[in-house]
Design an enzyme around this catalytic site. Structure first.
Site, PDB file in Angstrom:
ATOM      1  N   LYS A  52     -30.944  20.814  -2.296  1.00 59.24           N
ATOM      2  CA  LYS A  52     -31.965  21.678  -1.750  1.00 59.24           C
ATOM      3  C   LYS A  52     -32.175  21.387  -0.259  1.00 59.24           C
ATOM      4  O   LYS A  52     -32.742  22.204   0.462  1.00 59.24           O
ATOM      5  CB  LYS A  52     -33.313  21.424  -2.472  1.00 59.24           C
ATOM      6  N   GLY A  53     -31.771  20.212   0.194  1.00 66.14           N
ATOM      7  CA  GLY A  53     -32.181  19.693   1.504  1.00 66.14           C
ATOM      8  C   GLY A  53     -31.906  20.592   2.687  1.00 66.14           C
ATOM      9  O   GLY A  53     -32.622  20.554   3.674  1.00 66.14           O
ATOM     10  N   GLU A 108     -25.316  21.423   5.922  1.00 64.31           N
ATOM     11  CA  GLU A 108     -25.866  20.264   5.213  1.00 64.31           C
ATOM     12  C   GLU A 108     -27.019  19.672   6.012  1.00 64.31           C
ATOM     13  O   GLU A 108     -27.028  19.740   7.250  1.00 64.31           O
ATOM     14  CB  GLU A 108     -24.727  19.241   5.019  1.00 64.31           C
ATOM     15  N   ASP A 109     -27.976  19.081   5.318  1.00 64.36           N
ATOM     16  CA  ASP A 109     -29.111  18.469   6.013  1.00 64.36           C
ATOM     17  C   ASP A 109     -28.722  17.189   6.727  1.00 64.36           C
ATOM     18  O   ASP A 109     -29.026  16.998   7.903  1.00 64.36           O
ATOM     19  CB  ASP A 109     -30.276  18.212   5.027  1.00 64.36           C
ATOM     20  N   ASP A 112     -24.655  10.932   5.367  1.00 66.22           N
ATOM     21  CA  ASP A 112     -25.011   9.513   5.279  1.00 66.22           C
ATOM     22  C   ASP A 112     -23.723   8.718   5.034  1.00 66.22           C
ATOM     23  O   ASP A 112     -22.972   8.447   5.966  1.00 66.22           O
ATOM     24  CB  ASP A 112     -26.046   9.376   4.158  1.00 66.22           C
ATOM     25  N   LYS A 140     -26.303  10.214  10.010  1.00 70.54           N
ATOM     26  CA  LYS A 140     -26.666   8.789   9.888  1.00 70.54           C
ATOM     27  C   LYS A 140     -25.361   8.004   9.935  1.00 70.54           C
ATOM     28  O   LYS A 140     -24.903   7.428   8.951  1.00 70.54           O
ATOM     29  CB  LYS A 140     -27.418   8.573   8.569  1.00 70.54           C
ATOM     30  N   PHE A 161     -34.530   5.967   6.233  1.00 66.77           N
ATOM     31  CA  PHE A 161     -34.679   7.080   5.296  1.00 66.77           C
ATOM     32  C   PHE A 161     -35.624   8.108   5.893  1.00 66.77           C
ATOM     33  O   PHE A 161     -36.772   7.798   6.218  1.00 66.77           O
ATOM     34  CB  PHE A 161     -35.198   6.602   3.936  1.00 66.77           C
ATOM     35  N   VAL A 162     -35.119   9.325   6.073  1.00 68.99           N
ATOM     36  CA  VAL A 162     -35.908  10.355   6.748  1.00 68.99           C
ATOM     37  C   VAL A 162     -36.287  11.489   5.789  1.00 68.99           C
ATOM     38  O   VAL A 162     -35.588  11.742   4.798  1.00 68.99           O
ATOM     39  CB  VAL A 162     -35.157  10.933   7.974  1.00 68.99           C
TER      40      VAL A 162
HETATM   41  P1  5GP Z   1     -23.956  11.009   1.452  1.00 65.19           P
HETATM   42  O1  5GP Z   1     -23.085  11.503   0.350  1.00 65.19           O
HETATM   43  O2  5GP Z   1     -23.460  11.351   2.826  1.00 65.19           O
HETATM   44  O3  5GP Z   1     -24.241   9.525   1.315  1.00 65.19           O
HETATM   45  O4  5GP Z   1     -25.381  11.624   1.237  1.00 65.19           O
HETATM   46  C1  5GP Z   1     -25.663  12.930   1.512  1.00 65.19           C
HETATM   47  C2  5GP Z   1     -26.935  13.340   0.828  1.00 65.19           C
HETATM   48  O5  5GP Z   1     -27.809  12.237   0.599  1.00 65.19           O
HETATM   49  C3  5GP Z   1     -27.717  14.272   1.701  1.00 65.19           C
HETATM   50  O6  5GP Z   1     -27.360  15.603   1.461  1.00 65.19           O
HETATM   51  C4  5GP Z   1     -29.144  14.006   1.286  1.00 65.19           C
HETATM   52  O7  5GP Z   1     -29.456  14.790   0.170  1.00 65.19           O
HETATM   53  C5  5GP Z   1     -29.141  12.563   0.867  1.00 65.19           C
HETATM   54  N1  5GP Z   1     -29.649  11.687   1.936  1.00 65.19           N
HETATM   55  C6  5GP Z   1     -28.941  10.800   2.688  1.00 65.19           C
HETATM   56  N2  5GP Z   1     -29.725  10.162   3.569  1.00 65.19           N
HETATM   57  C7  5GP Z   1     -30.960  10.671   3.397  1.00 65.19           C
HETATM   58  C8  5GP Z   1     -32.224  10.436   4.041  1.00 65.19           C
HETATM   59  O8  5GP Z   1     -32.394   9.635   4.969  1.00 65.19           O
HETATM   60  N3  5GP Z   1     -33.285  11.174   3.582  1.00 65.19           N
HETATM   61  C9  5GP Z   1     -33.171  12.084   2.569  1.00 65.19           C
HETATM   62  N4  5GP Z   1     -34.281  12.723   2.218  1.00 65.19           N
HETATM   63  N5  5GP Z   1     -32.000  12.329   1.944  1.00 65.19           N
HETATM   64  C10 5GP Z   1     -30.914  11.630   2.364  1.00 65.19           C
END
Ligand code: 5GP
Length: 187
Positions: A52-53, A108-109, A112, A140, A161-162
């Site tokens: 949803k982000g 994408e939001d 990470d 990030k 964490f945001v």
């Molecule tokens: P990744 O697969 O790159 O580790 O994570 C991507 C997803 O993790 C993002 O689409 C998001 O939903 C979640 N995510 C990663 N870091 C954060 C953060 O700092 N805050 C929030 N609310 N979601 C995060």
């Protein structure tokens, strides 16, 4: 609702440390949209928002892209209810349309570890997309485990964490008009 409940402001919650203001976000998103419009001029990209982000970012971004385009959504689960990725990526809601031969722009939001995006990009290539690019509001970058090219990046952020502007903590804070660091997830 009681008057004591309405007096509590979610937007000025003391557990939030503002990182980017609504104005900073609007300015940057408009710049990204203009750049995307230039790069895809003459094409009809299909924007794929990751639920949803990314829903607020996507809705602002498309209004800055002056092109004929399509919008679809996917939902991918990797976090559950915590603040750290479980490492497991799963498609919860798939696309309703074929992507074969289409220019796909994933919206994408935040990137990470990169696990979610590397999986999604590979999956869309595997379905025969003509091109797959990525627009992410936040990067990030310090936590990356998989290399992911962010073609359009809003802001690079430190390892915190945001929340806000679509990003949640356990479904809370998506409605903040700005992006903030969540100081204490247990508060
Ligand atoms: P990744 O697969 O790159 O580790 O994570 C991507 C997803 O993790 C993002 O689409 C998001 O939903 C979640 N995510 C990663 N870091 C954060 C953060 O700092 N805050 C929030 N609310 N979601 C995060």
């Amino acid at each position: 609702m009681s008057s004591s409940a309405t007096a509590l402001s979610e937007f000025s919650n003391p557990n939030l440390e503002p990182l980017f203001t609504a104005e900073q976000i609007q300015t940057r998103v408009a710049e990204m949209g203009a750049e995307i419009a230039r790069d895809y001029a003459g094409g009809t990209p299909l924007l794929v928002g990751v639920l949803k982000g990314a829903y607020i970012f996507l809705s602002d971004l498309v209004r800055s892209i002056d092109l004929r385009l399509g919008v679809e959504f996917m939902a991918i689960s990797s976090y559950g209810m915590g603040t750290r990725s479980s490492g497991e990526v799963r498609i919860v809601k798939d696309l309703d349309v074929p992507v074969e031969g289409r220019d796909i722009l994933i919206v994408e939001d935040i990137v990470d570890t990169g696990l979610t995006l590397s999986y999604l990009i590979a999956s869309l290539h595997g379905r025969g997309a003509k091109s797959v690019r990525l627009a992410a509001l936040l990067d990030k970058w310090e936590r990356r485990e998989r290399e992911v090219t962010i073609d359009y990046c809003g802001f690079r952020i430190p390892d915190a964490f945001v929340v806000g502007y679509g990003l949640d903590f356990a479904e809370r804070y998506r409605n903040l008009p700005y992006v903030a660091v969540l100081k204490d997830p247990n508060a």
